[in-house]
Design a protein around this motif. Structure first.
Motif, PDB file in Angstrom:
ATOM      1  N   VAL A  34      -0.990   8.708   4.213  1.00 59.54           N
ATOM      2  CA  VAL A  34       0.339   9.064   3.701  1.00 59.54           C
ATOM      3  C   VAL A  34       1.052   9.943   4.730  1.00 59.54           C
ATOM      4  N   GLY A  35       0.325  10.911   5.276  1.00 60.81           N
ATOM      5  CA  GLY A  35       0.902  11.778   6.304  1.00 60.81           C
ATOM      6  C   GLY A  35       1.360  10.993   7.518  1.00 60.81           C
ATOM      7  N   SER A  36       0.569   9.998   7.923  1.00 58.68           N
ATOM      8  CA  SER A  36       0.939   9.163   9.073  1.00 58.68           C
ATOM      9  C   SER A  36       2.212   8.375   8.796  1.00 58.68           C
ATOM     10  N   MET A  37       2.320   7.845   7.571  1.00 65.71           N
ATOM     11  CA  MET A  37       3.526   7.099   7.213  1.00 65.71           C
ATOM     12  C   MET A  37       4.755   7.995   7.270  1.00 65.71           C
ATOM     13  N   GLU A  39       9.666  10.112  10.040  1.00 67.48           N
ATOM     14  CA  GLU A  39      10.308  11.266  10.688  1.00 67.48           C
ATOM     15  C   GLU A  39      10.682  10.937  12.130  1.00 67.48           C
ATOM     16  N   GLN A  40       9.801  10.244  12.846  1.00 70.56           N
ATOM     17  CA  GLN A  40      10.083   9.900  14.240  1.00 70.56           C
ATOM     18  C   GLN A  40      11.279   8.969  14.355  1.00 70.56           C
ATOM     19  N   ARG A  58       0.838  -1.202   0.000  1.00 72.21           N
ATOM     20  CA  ARG A  58       0.000   0.000   0.000  1.00 72.21           C
ATOM     21  C   ARG A  58       0.873   1.253   0.000  1.00 72.21           C
ATOM     22  N   ALA A  59       1.900   1.260   0.829  1.00 73.22           N
ATOM     23  CA  ALA A  59       2.805   2.410   0.871  1.00 73.22           C
ATOM     24  C   ALA A  59       3.469   2.610  -0.492  1.00 73.22           C
ATOM     25  N   ASP A  60       3.907   1.526  -1.117  1.00 71.14           N
ATOM     26  CA  ASP A  60       4.517   1.639  -2.448  1.00 71.14           C
ATOM     27  C   ASP A  60       3.548   2.260  -3.444  1.00 71.14           C
TER      28      ASP A  60
END
Length: 126
Positions: free
Chosen positions: A84-87, A92-93, A9-11
């Protein structure tokens, strides 16, 4: 979008958003529903090319389409954009944690008891 792993899904999401035209289409359909033919008028490319961009976004689950007569109307899916923002926030974390650990290592005294790095000795060759 068909079900798969979260990595699949991320891809698909990042592939869809990797293209400038598709990001612009997303901005437009998040602001409101647009027909694909109306979207096509904004780009210096064929209607078929815009349809392909819309199809990539739809397969990624970023937009939904519905038919009204002969028109295909596209709407952005804000929940998909939030995912997408959560990913990106997760990534970033991870990096902020790594940077903080590097900062801690650089700030801690070395094992020899000296808090500053030892000077580098160089010799001049003639």
């Amino acid at each position: 979008m068909t079900e798969g792993t979260s990595e699949d899904r991320a891809d698909a999401l990042f592939h869809a958003l990797a293209d400038r035209t598709r990001r612009d289409i997303m901005r437009r359909v998040l602001a409101g529903e647009h027909s694909v033919s109306a979207l096509a008028q904004h780009y210096d490319m064929s209607f078929a090319a815009v349809q392909k961009h819309v199809a990539v976004l739809e397969r990624a689950g970023l937009i939904t389409k519905r038919r009204v007569g002969r028109e295909a109307l596209a709407t952005g899916d804000i929940d998909a954009v939030r995912s997408v923002g959560s990913m990106l926030t997760e990534i970033e974390q991870v990096w902020r944690g790594r940077i903080a650990r590097m900062d801690d290592l650089l700030a801690s005294p070395s094992e020899s008891g000296s808090s500053s790095p030892s000077p580098i000795k160089t010799t001049k060759e003639h």
